[in-house]
Motif scaffolding. Structure first.
Motif, PDB file in Angstrom:
ATOM      1  N   ILE A  22      60.326  -4.809  32.481  1.00 16.94           N
ATOM      2  CA  ILE A  22      59.609  -6.367  32.623  1.00 16.94           C
ATOM      3  C   ILE A  22      58.159  -6.046  33.370  1.00 16.94           C
ATOM      4  O   ILE A  22      58.384  -5.247  34.483  1.00 16.94           O
ATOM      5  N   ARG A  23      57.165  -6.572  32.943  1.00 17.76           N
ATOM      6  CA  ARG A  23      55.861  -6.650  33.705  1.00 17.76           C
ATOM      7  C   ARG A  23      55.469  -7.792  34.052  1.00 17.76           C
ATOM      8  O   ARG A  23      55.358  -8.742  33.109  1.00 17.76           O
ATOM      9  N   CYS A  24      54.819  -8.029  35.176  1.00 20.91           N
ATOM     10  CA  CYS A  24      54.268  -9.381  35.705  1.00 20.91           C
ATOM     11  C   CYS A  24      53.294  -9.128  36.845  1.00 20.91           C
ATOM     12  O   CYS A  24      53.037  -7.859  37.151  1.00 20.91           O
ATOM     13  N   LYS A  25      52.678 -10.300  37.076  1.00 24.05           N
ATOM     14  CA  LYS A  25      51.432 -10.053  38.111  1.00 24.05           C
ATOM     15  C   LYS A  25      51.551 -11.396  38.701  1.00 24.05           C
ATOM     16  O   LYS A  25      51.856 -12.433  38.369  1.00 24.05           O
ATOM     17  N   LYS A  26      50.958 -11.374  40.050  1.00 25.45           N
ATOM     18  CA  LYS A  26      50.389 -12.591  40.836  1.00 25.45           C
ATOM     19  C   LYS A  26      49.110 -12.192  41.449  1.00 25.45           C
ATOM     20  O   LYS A  26      49.051 -11.344  42.362  1.00 25.45           O
ATOM     21  N   GLY A  27      48.125 -12.843  41.213  1.00 27.94           N
ATOM     22  CA  GLY A  27      46.853 -12.558  41.788  1.00 27.94           C
ATOM     23  C   GLY A  27      46.516 -11.016  41.850  1.00 27.94           C
ATOM     24  O   GLY A  27      46.540 -10.657  40.716  1.00 27.94           O
ATOM     25  N   LYS A  28      46.414 -10.271  42.728  1.00 20.70           N
ATOM     26  CA  LYS A  28      46.100  -9.078  42.930  1.00 20.70           C
ATOM     27  C   LYS A  28      47.295  -7.844  43.021  1.00 20.70           C
ATOM     28  O   LYS A  28      47.257  -6.903  43.403  1.00 20.70           O
ATOM     29  N   GLN A  29      48.502  -8.701  42.843  1.00 19.11           N
ATOM     30  CA  GLN A  29      49.658  -7.886  42.780  1.00 19.11           C
ATOM     31  C   GLN A  29      50.314  -7.724  41.378  1.00 19.11           C
ATOM     32  O   GLN A  29      50.117  -8.536  40.649  1.00 19.11           O
ATOM     33  N   GLY A  30      50.897  -6.639  41.042  1.00 17.73           N
ATOM     34  CA  GLY A  30      51.677  -6.484  39.999  1.00 17.73           C
ATOM     35  C   GLY A  30      53.126  -6.025  40.253  1.00 17.73           C
ATOM     36  O   GLY A  30      53.577  -5.809  41.456  1.00 17.73           O
ATOM     37  N   PHE A  31      54.051  -6.504  39.272  1.00 22.05           N
ATOM     38  CA  PHE A  31      55.283  -6.201  39.313  1.00 22.05           C
ATOM     39  C   PHE A  31      55.905  -5.374  38.157  1.00 22.05           C
ATOM     40  O   PHE A  31      55.492  -5.823  37.045  1.00 22.05           O
ATOM     41  N   HIS A  32      56.492  -4.280  38.335  1.00 23.15           N
ATOM     42  CA  HIS A  32      57.087  -3.631  37.236  1.00 23.15           C
ATOM     43  C   HIS A  32      58.727  -3.433  37.508  1.00 23.15           C
ATOM     44  O   HIS A  32      59.064  -2.877  38.514  1.00 23.15           O
ATOM     45  N   ALA A  33      59.556  -3.641  36.853  1.00 25.29           N
ATOM     46  CA  ALA A  33      60.978  -3.604  36.818  1.00 25.29           C
ATOM     47  C   ALA A  33      61.393  -2.683  35.626  1.00 25.29           C
ATOM     48  O   ALA A  33      61.034  -3.053  34.553  1.00 25.29           O
ATOM     49  N   MET A  34      62.590  -1.844  35.859  1.00 21.10           N
ATOM     50  CA  MET A  34      63.109  -1.106  34.784  1.00 21.10           C
ATOM     51  C   MET A  34      64.758  -1.162  35.134  1.00 21.10           C
ATOM     52  O   MET A  34      65.274  -0.996  36.124  1.00 21.10           O
ATOM     53  N   LYS A  35      65.220  -1.695  33.941  1.00 16.36           N
ATOM     54  CA  LYS A  35      66.814  -1.579  34.183  1.00 16.36           C
ATOM     55  C   LYS A  35      67.473  -0.142  33.585  1.00 16.36           C
ATOM     56  O   LYS A  35      66.928   0.240  32.481  1.00 16.36           O
ATOM     57  N   THR A  36      68.413   0.301  34.481  1.00 17.21           N
ATOM     58  CA  THR A  36      69.071   1.669  33.967  1.00 17.21           C
ATOM     59  C   THR A  36      70.375   0.985  33.597  1.00 17.21           C
ATOM     60  O   THR A  36      70.974  -0.158  33.421  1.00 17.21           O
ATOM     61  N   LYS A  37      71.377   2.117  33.372  1.00 17.34           N
ATOM     62  CA  LYS A  37      72.610   1.848  32.915  1.00 17.34           C
ATOM     63  C   LYS A  37      73.396   1.033  34.231  1.00 17.34           C
ATOM     64  O   LYS A  37      74.097   0.309  33.830  1.00 17.34           O
ATOM     65  N   GLN A  38      73.115   1.054  35.496  1.00 12.27           N
ATOM     66  CA  GLN A  38      73.788   0.458  36.263  1.00 12.27           C
ATOM     67  C   GLN A  38      72.894  -0.237  37.494  1.00 12.27           C
ATOM     68  O   GLN A  38      73.631  -0.750  38.236  1.00 12.27           O
ATOM     69  N   ALA A  39      71.561   0.084  37.298  1.00 10.32           N
ATOM     70  CA  ALA A  39      70.810  -0.430  38.437  1.00 10.32           C
ATOM     71  C   ALA A  39      69.399  -1.068  37.652  1.00 10.32           C
ATOM     72  O   ALA A  39      69.234  -0.980  36.521  1.00 10.32           O
ATOM     73  N   GLU A  83      58.599 -14.517  46.146  1.00 10.51           N
ATOM     74  CA  GLU A  83      57.228 -14.715  45.408  1.00 10.51           C
ATOM     75  C   GLU A  83      57.500 -14.753  43.933  1.00 10.51           C
ATOM     76  O   GLU A  83      58.496 -14.420  43.151  1.00 10.51           O
ATOM     77  N   LYS A  84      56.581 -15.957  43.447  1.00  9.60           N
ATOM     78  CA  LYS A  84      56.836 -15.915  41.767  1.00  9.60           C
ATOM     79  C   LYS A  84      55.560 -15.029  41.235  1.00  9.60           C
ATOM     80  O   LYS A  84      54.263 -15.234  41.671  1.00  9.60           O
ATOM     81  N   TYR A  85      55.857 -14.377  40.322  1.00 11.00           N
ATOM     82  CA  TYR A  85      55.200 -13.565  39.356  1.00 11.00           C
ATOM     83  C   TYR A  85      55.143 -13.871  38.082  1.00 11.00           C
ATOM     84  O   TYR A  85      56.081 -14.507  37.429  1.00 11.00           O
ATOM     85  N   ILE A  86      53.972 -14.117  37.523  1.00  9.55           N
ATOM     86  CA  ILE A  86      53.610 -14.455  35.919  1.00  9.55           C
ATOM     87  C   ILE A  86      54.063 -13.344  35.098  1.00  9.55           C
ATOM     88  O   ILE A  86      53.651 -12.149  35.106  1.00  9.55           O
TER      89      ILE A  86
END
Length: 128
Positions: free
Chosen positions: A80-97, A68-71
């Motif tokens: 990193i924060r994104c969205k697509k329609g009624k969905q949201g996307f939240h990503a976080m980078k840690t030291k290894q993951a 899926e493509k998120y804006i």
């Protein structure tokens, strides 16, 4: 706790997240929810867009996860924060993951940010 338990209990179990992935910086899958497709290439591309000075590319191309493509909305050196329609996307980078959480309205970004970033900070404190 196993990586799958972090996905099942901490992310999905929060009631805020509907789909989740934990992957290594090299794109290797550590754990995921059953309801999302996983792509190593998508994860590697996501990891390379941290820190924030590299996120301008995301503003032009978007973020791909689970096919899926998120804006792209915003980000920082480790989020990193994104969205697509009624969905949201939240990503976080840690030291290894990298932790990826997808959520549906009426859940909002701040609720998911709290869940993902608390887990991310814990993993950082454990050298992950």
């Amino acid at each position: 706790m196993s990586w799958q338990n972090y996905v099942d209990q901490q992310l999905i179990g929060s009631g805020c997240v509907t789909k989740a992935i934990i992957a290594g910086h090299d794109g290797t899958l550590w754990a995921k929810s059953e309801n999302i497709e996983y792509s190593k290439d998508e994860m590697v591309r996501l990891v390379t867009c941290f820190p924030s000075d590299k996120q301008i590319e995301l503003a032009m191309t978007g973020v791909f996860c689970g096919g899926e493509k998120y804006i792209y909305l915003s980000g920082s050196d480790n989020v990193i924060r994104c969205k697509k329609g009624k969905q949201g996307f939240h990503a976080m980078k840690t030291k290894q993951a990298v932790l990826v959480a997808i959520f549906d309205e009426p859940i909002q970004h701040p609720q998911v940010a709290s869940v993902v970033e608390n887990l991310g900070e814990y993993l950082i404190s454990q050298s992950y």
